[in-house]
Design a protein around this motif. Structure first.
Motif, PDB file in Angstrom:
ATOM      1  N   ASP A  34       0.814  -1.217   0.000  1.00  0.00           N
ATOM      2  CA  ASP A  34       0.000   0.000   0.000  1.00  0.00           C
ATOM      3  C   ASP A  34       0.851   1.271   0.000  1.00  0.00           C
ATOM      4  O   ASP A  34       0.555   2.211  -0.740  1.00  0.00           O
ATOM      5  N   SER A  35       1.916   1.305   0.805  1.00  0.00           N
ATOM      6  CA  SER A  35       2.747   2.501   0.820  1.00  0.00           C
ATOM      7  C   SER A  35       3.512   2.653  -0.498  1.00  0.00           C
ATOM      8  O   SER A  35       3.707   3.766  -0.985  1.00  0.00           O
ATOM      9  N   SER A  36       3.934   1.537  -1.086  1.00  0.00           N
ATOM     10  CA  SER A  36       4.600   1.594  -2.387  1.00  0.00           C
ATOM     11  C   SER A  36       3.643   2.106  -3.458  1.00  0.00           C
ATOM     12  O   SER A  36       4.030   2.899  -4.315  1.00  0.00           O
ATOM     13  N   LYS A  64       1.087   4.088  -3.046  1.00  0.00           N
ATOM     14  CA  LYS A  64       0.873   5.538  -2.848  1.00  0.00           C
ATOM     15  C   LYS A  64       2.051   6.333  -3.390  1.00  0.00           C
ATOM     16  O   LYS A  64       1.870   7.366  -4.015  1.00  0.00           O
ATOM     17  N   ASP A  65       3.259   5.845  -3.146  1.00  0.00           N
ATOM     18  CA  ASP A  65       4.451   6.544  -3.622  1.00  0.00           C
ATOM     19  C   ASP A  65       4.551   6.503  -5.148  1.00  0.00           C
ATOM     20  O   ASP A  65       4.853   7.517  -5.789  1.00  0.00           O
TER      21      ASP A  65
END
Length: 86
Positions: A78-80, A82-83
């Protein structure tokens, strides 16, 4: 991590393509996750997530093979996403 990859991709056409593919999959994954109600029970979100993971793995493997990243790459989906969707 992806900021450095974006910088290198300016001089590597294959990396630029892999980054573009991963970014597109990330945007689609995040959109689908927000609209998850329409995907429940059908497995579509799982397939979209898997496609994003494959694109991300191809990107990170290429970076390791070319020596752009020296350490083992650890990422959270999920963080990847978003980035990369920026």
């Amino acid at each position: 991590m992806f900021g450095a990859i974006r910088d290198v991709s300016k001089s590597d056409g294959e990396l630029l393509k892999l980054l573009g593919d991963a970014s597109e999959c990330a945007r689609f994954y995040l959109f689908s996750k927000r609209r998850q109600k329409s995907c429940d029970g059908m497995g579509e979100l799982d397939m979209i997530k898997e496609e994003f993971e494959q694109a991300l793995n191809m990107l990170t493997t290429y970076c390791k093979e070319k020596g752009y990243v020296l350490a083992d790459i650890q990422y959270e989906i999920d963080s990847s996403a978003k980035d990369l969707a920026k």
